[in-house]
Design an enzyme around this catalytic site. Structure first.
Site, PDB file in Angstrom:
ATOM      1  N   HIS A 134      -3.112  -1.710  -4.498  1.00  0.00           N
ATOM      2  CA  HIS A 134      -4.579  -1.759  -4.525  1.00  0.00           C
ATOM      3  C   HIS A 134      -5.132  -0.349  -4.395  1.00  0.00           C
ATOM      4  CE1 HIS A 134      -5.083  -1.098  -0.118  1.00  0.00           C
ATOM      5  NE2 HIS A 134      -3.846  -1.556  -0.107  1.00  0.00           N
TER       6      HIS A 134
ATOM      7  N   SER B  15       0.822  -1.218   0.000  1.00  0.00           N
ATOM      8  CA  SER B  15       0.000   0.000   0.000  1.00  0.00           C
ATOM      9  C   SER B  15       0.858   1.271   0.000  1.00  0.00           C
ATOM     10  CB  SER B  15      -0.978  -0.008   1.179  1.00  0.00           C
ATOM     11  OG  SER B  15      -1.582  -1.274   1.321  1.00  0.00           O
TER      12      SER B  15
END
Lengths: 65, 236
Positions: free
Chosen positions: B146, B123
């Site tokens: 993501h 992330s």
């Protein structure tokens, strides 16, 4: 805003358990600490404008004083 | 003093009691008795657990606090005895703005910085990993790419969606301008379906991160230190 692979309910699970911190002077530096059960303190944050203080391990967050 | 070698406890001569108290503290804090004390001309910074930003996270999280990392970066940049920064990442992500702040600080340093992704750099760990002038990933380390989202919140107005989109664009643009990956390719990895069980996005492992253009090389501590040394000596 969080951007993490850990689900938010796990990250924030025990949000209400965050206890009150206080400020004190330790070795001439201002620190924000959490009081521990045995009368010691755990450093939460060092408050200083001298960047070299932040390289000293005794002032790192989590250190017990 | 206790010394653990190859899993066997070796008891050596008892040191003075002051040392003993320090050792007990070290065992409680770090799980080991001795830490190297030799002067080093590089600074190793670890980014572990959750990157903690505007909000203090509850105690079950292991966190890296950005308000401590940022002045450390200032000290490293300014201290003439420090020649370079080794950034070691094993993070699950965290606060977007704290992560981007660390990444921007590392990217704008004049001293050489080498990053090493061990375990995971997920992330918001992705922009931090690419912020260093040269990046390494361990063969087994993974990075999850993501979309940014608000879990458990119903997106009720289009403005909320625009806001998320803007936050995400900051990450996409930073990663693209600090690595070999293009914004299109990074977005494609971010929104890919069928790869992650519970989400859209992609997990890249070791070599795949290099092939995607995110990370410069596969390597470990030895390679990362050798690279950093050659950078501050002006060889590359």
């Amino acid at each position: 805003m969080l951007y993490t692979i850990v689900p938010e309910e796990i990250v924030l699970g025990e949000l209400d358990k965050v206890s009150a911190s206080q400020e004190l002077t330790y070795r001439g530096k201002r620190v924000r600490v959490l009081p521990l059960a045995d009368g010691k303190y755990q450093i939460v944050q060092l408050i200083s404008s001298n960047p070299n203080d932040f390289l000293r391990s005794e002032f790192s967050p989590g250190a017990i004083i | 003093m206790h010394d653990v070698r190859g899993g066997n406890l070796v008891f050596t001569e008892q040191p003075a009691s002051k040392d003993n108290a320090e050792n007990i503290e070290l065992i409680q804090g770090l799980g080991q008795t001795q830490v190297p004390s030799a002067e080093s001309n590089i600074h190793a910074m670890t980014i572990v657990g959750q990157i903690e930003g505007h909000m203090i996270l509850p105690p079950q999280n292991k966190t890296t606090k950005y308000e401590h990392i940022i002045p450390q970066l200032v000290a490293i940049e300014q201290d003439p005895k420090i020649h370079g920064l080794l950034l070691i990442l094993n993070t699950v992500g965290g606060d977007v703005e704290a992560g981007l702040a660390i990444a921007e600080m590392v990217a704008s340093m004049s001293k050489p910085a080498v990053s090493l992704v061990l375990g995971g750099g997920h992330s918001i760990g992705v922009p931090i990993a690419v912020a260093a002038r040269y990046s390494f990933i361990a063969e087994t380390a993974t990075m999850t790419i993501h979309p940014i989202r608000l879990t458990g919140l119903v997106i009720s107005v289009p403005q909320t969606f625009d806001y998320l989109d803007k936050m995400q664009e900051r990450v996409v643009r930073f990663v693209a301008s600090n690595s070999r990956i293009s914004t299109e390719r990074f977005r494609e990895l971010m929104f890919r379906t069928g790869e992650l069980a519970r989400d859209i996005g992609t997990v890249v492992v070791g070599k795949e991160a290099v092939n995607a253009g995110l990370i410069d090389s596969v390597g470990g501590l030895g390679e990362a230190l050798a690279k950093l040394r050659s950078m501050y000596r002006g060889e590359s």
